[in-house]
Design a protein around this motif. Sequence first.
Motif, mmCIF file in Angstrom:
data_model
loop_
_atom_site.group_PDB
_atom_site.id
_atom_site.type_symbol
_atom_site.label_atom_id
_atom_site.label_comp_id
_atom_site.label_asym_id
_atom_site.label_seq_id
_atom_site.Cartn_x
_atom_site.Cartn_y
_atom_site.Cartn_z
ATOM 1 N N ASP A 1 0.828 -1.206 0.000
ATOM 2 C CA ASP A 1 0.000 0.000 0.000
ATOM 3 C C ASP A 1 0.864 1.258 0.000
ATOM 4 N N ASN B 1 -5.807 1.775 5.276
ATOM 5 C CA ASN B 1 -5.440 0.436 4.832
ATOM 6 C C ASN B 1 -5.676 -0.592 5.934
ATOM 7 N N HIS C 1 -3.301 5.413 -2.358
ATOM 8 C CA HIS C 1 -3.360 4.426 -1.284
ATOM 9 C C HIS C 1 -4.804 3.970 -1.052
#
Length: 333
Positions: free
Chosen positions: A166, A255, A172
């Motif tokens: 990521d 993430n 992202h």
Amino acid sequence: MIPWRTSLKLMFLIVVFSASATDINAPAIPPPTESNAAAVAAISRQMEVFSRDLEQLRLFMGVAKVSELDIGIRSDLPRDLYFQTLTLWQKTDRLMFEVVRTHSPAPSVPVGDIDMQDILPTLQQAHRLLRQIMGELKLAETTEMALVPLATDLFTAILNLNRQLDSLLERHFAPTDVYTEVTLAVGYAARLLAHYPDAIRIPAEPPFEPNKLPSDVYRRLIACLQSITRLFQALELPVLTVDIRQIDTTHLTPNDVFVVASLIVSQLDLLHKHLGIAKLPPQSIYPGLKFPAHSYQRAGILQAQLEQLECYASAHCSTPSGNIRHESDTPEK
């Protein structure tokens, strides 16, 4: 006459166990077999090769190495490892689009129960994409960088690979991705609640609360995951473990929150298969720019859905009030 609460619980249990053909007295997790051991060894080796190439690409791109982060979730179940491997493929495909400007066809999701043998092909597909990116950048495979054996279990290793990958992305995994994944989970839960005539398939959206951080969304999704673990325990189904007592939430990124959302989807996908629900909810379309506050609000719907499912499975649920929504399996964007 059997009380309606008891009958609902029996219906849930009968449908689940007849669909899965599983003896409730059997071990929660099947003992390892020779084929599973071979699959684990192959997956471990492929992760080591992926990790080496990813490290070479990171150095070439000049991206700082990200630290590993414990998000408080452990699992040795194939389905959870598979869904995180699928996320690795999604991120690699996104990176390939940023570099090569092309996408690849998504891996086919196994129709039946997911086992260890299903994971390696998806991992190999992700690695092929990574090699394509390296080729486009004229980055030859190095023979100087040795393979480093995995220092963790497979599940933690794939989470660490996802976190590092990521960091290489220009775009992202963001709150919008989290929102989209939570919406998919809401769709799954709505189809599960369709088994109960009195259930509210799509509860009312809670009030919008601004100024939320990824850590706030993480905590609400962890509450959803804990609800699922209690539900699975009531049904005597194998499930991951959640323990966030020692977790530092100050460094959580979207993430990391996406990981929790995708794990919720993997659990609900398993319930779908055990209940024999063939039709999956539609994949969410791009909802536009979203912030953590939007994901936090959407997760409130999911939390209310899971509380209903937990009640029905435990036979402690009273009849929900309000009208049942039949017009859609997913809430409006």
